[in-house]
Design a protein around this motif. Sequence first.
Motif, short mmCIF file in Angstrom:
data_model
loop_
_atom_site.label_atom_id
_atom_site.label_comp_id
_atom_site.label_asym_id
_atom_site.label_seq_id
_atom_site.Cartn_x
_atom_site.Cartn_y
_atom_site.Cartn_z
N ALA A 1 0.84 -1.20 0.00
CA ALA A 1 0.00 0.00 0.00
C ALA A 1 0.87 1.25 0.00
O ALA A 1 0.61 2.22 -0.70
N ARG A 2 1.91 1.21 0.80
CA ARG A 2 2.79 2.37 0.88
C ARG A 2 3.57 2.63 -0.38
O ARG A 2 4.10 3.70 -0.58
N GLU B 1 -12.86 10.52 9.05
CA GLU B 1 -11.76 9.78 9.66
C GLU B 1 -11.33 8.61 8.80
O GLU B 1 -10.14 8.32 8.65
N ASN B 2 -12.32 7.93 8.22
CA ASN B 2 -12.02 6.81 7.33
C ASN B 2 -11.07 7.24 6.23
O ASN B 2 -10.06 6.60 5.94
N ILE C 1 -9.22 9.93 6.05
CA ILE C 1 -7.93 10.41 6.55
C ILE C 1 -6.97 9.24 6.75
O ILE C 1 -5.78 9.36 6.48
N VAL C 2 -7.50 8.11 7.22
CA VAL C 2 -6.64 6.93 7.37
C VAL C 2 -5.98 6.60 6.05
O VAL C 2 -4.78 6.34 5.96
N CYS D 1 -3.28 9.15 5.32
CA CYS D 1 -2.12 9.10 6.22
C CYS D 1 -1.21 7.92 5.93
O CYS D 1 -0.01 8.00 6.11
N TYR D 2 -1.83 6.82 5.58
CA TYR D 2 -1.04 5.59 5.50
C TYR D 2 -0.79 5.11 4.08
O TYR D 2 -0.26 4.05 3.86
N GLY E 1 2.00 9.11 2.91
CA GLY E 1 2.29 9.07 4.33
C GLY E 1 2.16 10.44 4.97
O GLY E 1 3.01 10.88 5.72
N LEU E 2 1.05 11.10 4.70
CA LEU E 2 0.89 12.49 5.15
C LEU E 2 0.68 12.61 6.64
O LEU E 2 0.30 11.66 7.32
N SER E 3 0.93 13.82 7.13
CA SER E 3 0.63 14.11 8.53
C SER E 3 -0.88 14.28 8.65
O SER E 3 -1.58 14.44 7.66
N LEU E 4 -1.36 14.25 9.88
CA LEU E 4 -2.80 14.38 10.11
C LEU E 4 -3.35 15.64 9.47
O LEU E 4 -4.41 15.65 8.84
N ARG F 1 -11.36 6.30 0.25
CA ARG F 1 -10.22 5.87 1.06
C ARG F 1 -9.05 5.50 0.18
O ARG F 1 -7.90 5.84 0.45
N SER G 1 -3.77 11.66 17.51
CA SER G 1 -2.61 11.60 16.64
C SER G 1 -2.84 10.64 15.48
O SER G 1 -3.78 9.88 15.46
N LYS G 2 -1.92 10.70 14.55
CA LYS G 2 -1.97 9.78 13.40
C LYS G 2 -1.84 8.35 13.91
O LYS G 2 -2.52 7.44 13.43
N LEU H 1 -5.08 7.16 15.29
CA LEU H 1 -6.04 6.88 14.22
C LEU H 1 -5.76 5.51 13.62
O LEU H 1 -6.67 4.73 13.33
N ALA I 1 -8.23 2.32 13.47
CA ALA I 1 -8.50 1.61 12.22
C ALA I 1 -8.30 0.12 12.43
O ALA I 1 -9.08 -0.71 11.96
N GLU J 1 -4.68 -2.77 7.27
CA GLU J 1 -3.39 -3.14 6.68
C GLU J 1 -3.40 -2.89 5.18
O GLU J 1 -2.41 -2.44 4.61
N VAL J 2 -4.53 -3.18 4.54
CA VAL J 2 -4.63 -2.93 3.10
C VAL J 2 -4.47 -1.44 2.82
O VAL J 2 -3.95 -1.03 1.79
N MET J 3 -4.85 -0.61 3.78
CA MET J 3 -4.68 0.84 3.60
C MET J 3 -3.29 1.31 3.94
O MET J 3 -2.98 2.48 3.78
N GLY J 4 -2.47 0.41 4.46
CA GLY J 4 -1.10 0.80 4.72
C GLY J 4 -0.71 0.91 6.18
O GLY J 4 0.42 1.25 6.50
N VAL J 5 -1.64 0.60 7.10
CA VAL J 5 -1.30 0.67 8.52
C VAL J 5 -0.43 -0.52 8.87
O VAL J 5 -0.80 -1.66 8.62
#
Lengths: 250, 320, 288
Positions: A75-76, A96-97, A99-100, A103-104, A108-111, A150, B180-181, B184, B188, B197-201
């Motif tokens: 993903a990254r 929020e969904n 934003i996740v 962010c990820y 890889g952005l900040s909040l 998302r 914080s990130k 979040l 998630a 995880e699919v989103m990158g966490v």
Amino acid sequence: MILHVENVTKQFGGLTAVDNVTFSLEGGEILGLIGPNGAGKTTLFNCINGVYTPTSGRVVFRDEDITGKRTYDIARRGMARTHQIVRPLNDLTVRENVIVGACYGREGLSLHAATEVAEDVIEFVGLTDRVEMLAGSLNVAQKKRLEMARALAANPYLLLLDEVLAGLNTSEVTSMLDTIRQIRDRGITIIMIEHIMHAIMNLSDRIIVLNYGEMIADGLPDEVAQNPQVIEAYLGDEDLAAKILEEERS
Amino acid sequence: MKRFTGLLLSVLAVIVLAVIPLISGKASTREAMFTILMAIALASSLNMLLGYTGYVSFGHIVFFGVGGYAGFYTLTVLGWNLWLSMLVGGATAALLAYLLGKSILRLRGAYFALATIGVNEAMRALVNNMDFLGGPIGMTMKFSVYNEYGGAANALWLVYWVLSGIALLVVIVSYLVKRSKFGLGLMAIREDEDAAEVMGVRAPSAKTWSYVLSAVFPGLIGMLFFFKNGNIEPGDAFRLHLSIELIVMVMLGGFGTVLGPVLGAGVYQQLRKLLLTSPVFKNIQLAVAGVLLLLIILFIPTGAVGWLRRRFPRLRRVLE
Amino acid sequence: MNLDVLIASAVDGLLIGFVYGVAAMGLTLIFGVMDVINLAHGPLIAIGMFGVYEIFTYVGMNPYLALIIVAVVGLAVGVLVYFVAVHRVIDAPPLSSLLSTFSVNMMIIGVGTAILTTSAYNVDFSLPSLDTGPITVTGTRLAAALIAVGVTALLYAFLYRTRSGKYIRAVANNRQAAELMGIPSTRILALAFGIGTMLAMTAGGLIATILPINILAGGTYELKSFVIVVLGGLGNPLGALVGGLILGLIEGLVPVFMKTTWVPVLEFGLFILILLVMPQGLFGRKES
């Protein structure tokens, strides 16, 4: 070349779900992935984005071998995906969904930065008026848009869409197709799994057909529609075969 | 300042509770407040794992015990001072959490919950067998140690203020994490780990760090508690029921919120005190707590704060 | 190392292992059928223990006959607990049922401690010992093991030979499909919970005939049950029996080689190890 899938096979015990599939994808294409139910389409997606590790074969994404990497690492690197059965983060808001995702994902952005990106993307998919609602309270069409938002918020190079049109009514489908075109126009490459034939035939630059895990066709929509093997694979589903032949006739 | 409105209520609650003994000046009030503040701190710590990440730790008290033992050992046997010993307690607990994170956090749902029980029981049984830690009898601190801190009375007040400080710290950290990130990402994971995880966490490392964070404070507090107590033994340090009570507090107040554990701990401790002093309910205090827990689970699973947030969406900014 | 001592310890351990197995079977059955970990398991065992004690002491009935009464009561209690604490949260996230069953645990312990205090009680009952030359086996221990085996056989007969048993297995396999075929799932779930409780209480009753009992001992056997259930595979009754035997064996043999206080360390160490290395246990879970 943005994605190269090479001889990918996935076996579960005695069952071969994906059988020696090979194809390539150029940046900016929309690739359609079709096949009867149980053909292994979602499994192939899972092999590409890291949910499964292929039993054999390679997946090369933007010149990097990503075979066997975990979903979050992939993903990254700029690959995002939606699910056939939507998976909203229920107790978080729509905002929020998304934003996740921002962010990820690739950036890889900040909040703070992610919040801004999220606003844009939510507007793009048309969920602005629901931005504070809990994801679990949306209806199916809205959840699909959320899933897409998302994925987009991550600013991916490649977007895997798994049956985004399923469960939508006619006007919702038209609307979604527009959105997908706009996504492509932004420069994002797309692979779409779909069952709604007229949609995918019209939208895709190229089509791949899977049947029992094997790839039986790879070509332009017109070619594929006339391919006897493809028609045979769908003969079990008469309506579908009739539609394809009709499209071809008209 | 606007960013911190959600934190306000919780911080206020802790500060108010902390200064009550100053007003009354009595040692008994202080002890009562100590129990409540300790519950608040422990429940809030647990919430970071349970409420934010969604992993149910039934044996969380193990960090309290391990920190307590480690710190007590350095204090009484090695002769280190209180502050250093506290840090040792916190660090040991954190280390245990890190190691566990690498192993049992792979498990999901009920399996993880059971594993945490196993860890607590294994630790207790292990400590029971370690003679250098006093075995089943435990360790006792020489009363004279209090003199290094101005005498017993002074030492107890000192401990109280330190605990209050820790409680405040936990609440603030809890809030910062939630906003914080990192927080979040944890939430998630709680909602749908695979989708996250699919989103990158990076779920494995995020979970481990949330586990470590949730363990550090109980470790510090454990040391403080047993220093105050003057002795430590396996039965006291690894009491499984206390773990469960912490879960009740978090659920009562509302998991996943900052105010929830504060409220839940406060209310639960008060209820407990009421029951213990009432001649009718004294013996069945646990039973009453059980009924309370059942009612919460059946009818208001998101706890008091959760319910309030749904009922009054306008208050969401304040009820964080 | 005296071989006789070793064998005697092993046999003792195995015999009580059968009883542990029955207790664990109750826990694993409930998990297998409805994916619920019954945290009231321990106190229910304790009720079984005290049930036999009370009936024996105050009514003067033979404890083995008292066991039958306890078993029937166990079924009723289980159904009650199901409807009070489990039914509403059966489809909720696992934490809900963990906490709701734990609340029942708290209720039972709370009331139990008030009535019975935490002191130990003894069922003063003995049977003649069995003397097979090199080793002597306590009569009551042997009887308990035999009854445990009998109970297991009855359970399997029920699950595989009766209609209700088949329904239970169907619901365990796929509740939705079972409902679609007309199986009244709520009743079946309640029945399964009832049987699980019955097994727990029966095991408790058997333990009462062998060892001293107290209200908190249920907790110890609950923890043992967890270890056994994970060892044998969550959801597998036969696995639970085998797991029970293994645990009993460990408990019997370890004290021969090291201090008894190391037994829990080994038990829980094994527990964690299995969860990490082989979470499906020795016999794996039934396919869902």
